[in-house]
Design an enzyme around this catalytic site. Structure first.
Site, PDB file in Angstrom:
ATOM      1  CG  HIS A   1      20.187   7.826   1.269  1.00  0.00           C
ATOM      2  ND1 HIS A   1      20.323   6.472   1.388  1.00  0.00           N
ATOM      3  CD2 HIS A   1      21.446   8.340   1.259  1.00  0.00           C
ATOM      4  CE1 HIS A   1      21.612   6.163   1.459  1.00  0.00           C
ATOM      5  NE2 HIS A   1      22.312   7.284   1.376  1.00  0.00           N
ATOM      6  N   GLY A   2      18.585   6.246  -1.243  1.00  0.00           N
ATOM      7  CA  GLY A   2      18.292   4.842  -1.520  1.00  0.00           C
ATOM      8  C   GLY A   2      19.570   4.106  -1.793  1.00  0.00           C
TER       9      GLY A   2
ATOM     10  CG  PHE B   1      19.910   6.185  -5.746  1.00  0.00           C
ATOM     11  CD1 PHE B   1      18.669   5.770  -5.329  1.00  0.00           C
ATOM     12  CD2 PHE B   1      20.307   7.482  -5.488  1.00  0.00           C
ATOM     13  CE1 PHE B   1      17.825   6.644  -4.669  1.00  0.00           C
ATOM     14  CE2 PHE B   1      19.472   8.363  -4.833  1.00  0.00           C
ATOM     15  CZ  PHE B   1      18.224   7.933  -4.412  1.00  0.00           C
ATOM     16  N   GLY B   2      22.328   5.993  -3.597  1.00  0.00           N
ATOM     17  CA  GLY B   2      23.032   7.083  -2.937  1.00  0.00           C
ATOM     18  C   GLY B   2      22.055   8.157  -2.501  1.00  0.00           C
ATOM     19  CB  ALA B   3      22.367  11.079  -0.578  1.00  0.00           C
TER      20      ALA B   3
ATOM     21  CE  LYS C   1      22.241   8.548  -9.129  1.00  0.00           C
ATOM     22  NZ  LYS C   1      21.772   7.863 -10.338  1.00  0.00           N
TER      23      LYS C   1
ATOM     24  CG  ASP D   1      14.964  -0.107 -11.693  1.00  0.00           C
ATOM     25  OD1 ASP D   1      14.122  -0.987 -11.465  1.00  0.00           O
ATOM     26  OD2 ASP D   1      15.461   0.609 -10.815  1.00  0.00           O
TER      27      ASP D   1
END
Length: 801
Positions: free
Chosen positions: A486-487, A489-491, A506, A600
């Protein structure tokens, strides 16, 4: 010119000839047998010699591969079974009897000489040069050849047809450019800086290039280069014995060097780096697909205009329907898919429905198709010529006009058409009679149809990307119970499809509507490379937005670097990861139809399969730019510590921003250290780490930088480590023009291009000297768990001055 060459000509007088006669069985050799003047036939067949096309040409005489550098009679092949070339009674070099080609000298020549540079000279009785092949170039630029503004270098028509093609290299004031049919320029070398061209940093190797630019910005400008093997010997580098620059029939400018060890030509650099970056590569209405077996193909309902030329590699004729009937009112429209294209004439923008747009197009036979935007529900009719069709990343669908099926049989089936019309009217009246009763049901039905149509359009966008229902993915992940990471960006959740395929699902949590989500799906779904993570499918149902990737069992590269990584990665694995990642980014920049800047690149976004094959992931922050655009202004995104300096300052970025991020990642792979981890362990040490590592690498002390834990896995190759270190330092240069393109990075890592000692990165040195801190990687990224699914930790922040 003559006075300069006269001593040389006297020295080589033994090789000149006044009774020149060239046949298919004889040739004129240069003194050291480097080049030969003789006949060449691309379709020579001993059993059918009468139909052979012969060309008088200059080629390398000592190589096992027949490589032509000049062709005389490009427009007029000799069809004789026994062609000849000689100096005619008028003192001109003639190919054929009667001649189909004559040299352009105005003063008569009595002899000819071929130099080891590949230059053919015609000499007067007094020894003066009256004509030279270097002043009449074909498709090849050799060392010592001066290119001026009056004589462009023109490609072959196809790999088997030396007649002049549509692509040319021409000299402008202070720069070169490639052009299509002499009109449309599609690449520029950038301005001459005094020691190189700004857009070709590869042209700085001193043992290949010694430049001479006469009056670079004046009307009489000429430019030449030469090879200097002695400089390579002084540096202890093996110099290529032979070098040439060619305008290929594909429209690309290629630099080749000869490798005696491999007994083959090696491509040193090319521009544009992708064949689909060439304007008109596939002709009118041809689709360019660099990853396909054949670069160019025709849309559905179309075929090559010239099938014979198409099969030989000449795609310039493009595609057509093969129908010349002027009666076009019954034409239908073939949906090609999401496409970008270049229009050579104005199109009409219409605020109308797709059906209205089609009807207006049918009324004008010069309208060849339309673009329909499924997001705005607007369409645009297209007129004139269209080139450079390629898969698009937005919601614009291209529809091309094709003849209606069965138009010729229309009179036989008029009764069927009438029956259909009568039936449709009857059905319509029946529906109207029930409208008052079924109004509510009808509204629900229309809504359902729209949702179904939207899903079908999404599924049709990519034949290799599946559309999943939320119920399917809920079952595959057992109710989203096994979270991998999880970050910001979401899970990401572990799942298993119905066919037992393990996947990572995702669930993005970034704000954005359907259009942004589908644009991201199209970006990921349209790229295919062994070193890019594969998108299996997606879900866009109601409020649910999900992406389905192949599961990477070894997680991200970040989990295998740093003090907590057990066991340490062997050197061979690190090198494989470095090269594979570089190939993936090079594909995004140079191999796709449109350039994609990842924005990135970092270890968290490099995933590893069970064999440690790297897969670059997370395109959520990626930026798509057209091939005609060199820079793009965008909100700063990425991760601190990997963000290029020009981005921090608010400057418009280029793909070189990814090169910088890759260079920082490459230092981490080499050193086995994470930047943020080092900063936490040793106060202020990380501030200096990249500059310190760069300085050690420049000094030749790569061993001080290399991860010492590799001793447990058999050590490392010092030569390869030095090469990797130098490439990393080249990539993190402050000036983006000094950074190599990712295609060149791959070649340097593979060892096919020498990695010269780089200069120190000035910005990092300044930070080290001032003691200022450099933003740490991982702090702004916000993630607290490793992402082993398909994305890394993402941050997007606006620059604050």
């Amino acid at each position: 010119m003559a006075s300069i060459l006269l001593p040389l000509l006297l020295l080589l007088s033994a090789t000149s000839t006044s009774c020149l006669l060239i046949t298919p069985n004889s040739s004129l050799l240069s003194p050291n047998r480097t080049f030969a003047l003789g006949f060449f036939s691309p379709n020579h067949n001993n059993n059918n010699a009468s139909h052979t096309h012969w060309y008088l040409s200059i080629y390398y005489a000592s190589l096992p591969i027949r490589t032509l550098v000049w062709v005389a009679n490009r427009d007029s092949p000799l069809l004789s079974s026994s062609p000849t070339a000689s100096i005619s009674k008028s003192g001109r070099l003639a190919a054929g009897d009667p001649p189909v080609w004559l040299s352009g000298n105005t003063l008569p020549a009595s002899s000819a000489i071929l130099l080891d540079s590949g230059n053919l000279l015609l000499l007067s009785p007094s020894g003066d040069v009256v004509w030279e092949s270097f002043r009449s170039p074909s498709d090849t630029w050799l060392p010592g050849m001066a290119v001026d503004r009056r004589r462009p270098i023109v490609s072959w028509r196809s790999p088997f047809d030396p007649s002049p093609g549509p692509f040319s290299l021409r000299l402008l004031p202070g720069e070169f450019e490639l052009a299509f049919e002499g009109k449309v320029a599609y690449w520029s070398s950038g301005k001459w800086t005094g020691d190189r061209f700004a857009g070709v940093p590869e042209m700085t190797v001193p043992y290949i290039y010694e430049f001479r630019f006469e009056d670079p910005f004046g009307p009489g400008a000429s430019f030449s280069y030469s090879v200097a093997p002695e400089l390579a010997e002084e540096a202890g580098i093996e110099s290529p014995a032979l070098s040439r620059i060619v305008v290929e029939s594909s429209g690309q400018l290629m630099q080749y060097t000869w490798s005696p060890q491999a007994a083959s030509w090696r491509a040193y650099w090319s521009r544009p780096e992708s064949g689909c970056g060439v304007y008109g590569r596939c002709g009118r209405l041809g689709i360019c697909a660099p990853e396909a077996d054949r670069t160019c193909h025709c849309p559905r309902g179309f075929q090559p205009t010239d099938p014979s030329a198409w099969s030989s590699g000449d795609f310039s004729g493009g595609c057509s329907t093969g129908d010349e009937d002027d009666q076009c009112s019954d034409d239908r429209f073939e949906e090609i898919g999401t496409m970008d294209l270049d229009i050579a004439a104005d199109g009409t923008v219409l605020g109308a429905s797709r059906g209205s747009c089609e009807e207006i197009c049918r009324r004008n036979c010069s309208c060849f198709g339309l673009i329909y935007d499924s997001g705005t529900r607007l369409c645009r009719n297209l007129y004139g010529d269209a080139y450079n069709l390629r898969n698009g990343m937005d919601l614009q669908i291209l529809l091309l006009r094709v003849p209606a099926i069965g138009v010729a049989e229309k009179p036989k089936h008029k009764w069927k058409k009438k029956a259909i019309v009568i039936g449709a009217i009857s059905g319509f009246l029946a529906i109207l009679s029930l409208a008052s009763i079924l109004a509510f049901i009808s509204r629900r039905r229309i809504q359902t149809r729209r949702e179904l149509k939207k899903s079908e359009e999404d599924a049709a966008a990519f034949s290799n990307v599946m559309v999943f229902s939320y119920k399917e993915l809920c079952a595959a992940t057992q109710g989203f119970s096994d979270k991998l990471g999880h970050g910001s960006f979401g899970a990401v959740f572990r799942g298993e499809l119905a066919d037992s395929t393990p996947v990572a699902v995702k669930r993005p949590e970034r704000a954005g509507g359907d259009r942004e989500f589908l644009a991201e799906v199209r970006t990921i779904g349209s790229v295919h490379h062994v070193n890019l993570v594969r998108l299996r499918g997606f879900c866009c149902e109601g409020q649910h937005r999900l992406l389905v990737y192949d599961l990477m069992p070894l997680g991200s590269l970040s989990a295998h670097l740093g003090s907590g990584a057990e066991p340490p990665l062997p050197w061979s694995v690190r090198l494989r990861i470095a090269i594979g990642t570089a190939r993936a980014v090079a594909y995004l920049h140079e191999g796709c139809r449109d350039c994609i800047i990842h924005c990135d690149i970092k270890p968290e976004n490099i995933l590893l399969d069970k064999d440690f094959t790297p897969k670059v992931s997370d395109f959520g922050m990626a930026k798509l730019i057209g091939r005609e655009i060199s820079r793009v202004v965008t909100t700063m995104r990425g991760t601190w510590g990997y963000v290029a300096p020009e981005w921090i300052s608010g400057t418009a970025i280029t793909p070189k921003a990814d090169v910088y991020s890759y260079g920082m990642t490459l230092l981490e792979i080499l050193a086995g250290k994470r930047n943020a981890e080092t900063a936490a362990a040793e106060k202020d040490t990380w501030v200096c780490f990249p500059a310190w590592a760069a300085q050690k690498i420049i000094e030749g002390d790569v061993a001080a930088v290399v991860d010492s834990s590799m001793e447990e896995t058999g050590g490392y190759d010092p030569e390869e480590a030095t090469r990797v270190g130098r490439v990393a330092v080249w990539c993190i240069q402050e000036e983006e023009a000094a950074r190599p393109a990712m295609g060149t990075v791959v070649k340097m890592l593979e060892g096919t291009v020498a990695a010269a000692p780089p200069p120190p990165p000035r910005l990092l040195q300044a930070l080290m000297a001032s003691g200022e801190s450099f933003p740490r990687a991982g702090i702004v990224s916000g993630g607290d768990e490793s992402d082993s699914a398909g994305s890394g930790r993402i941050v997007e922040a606006k620059s604050e001055g």
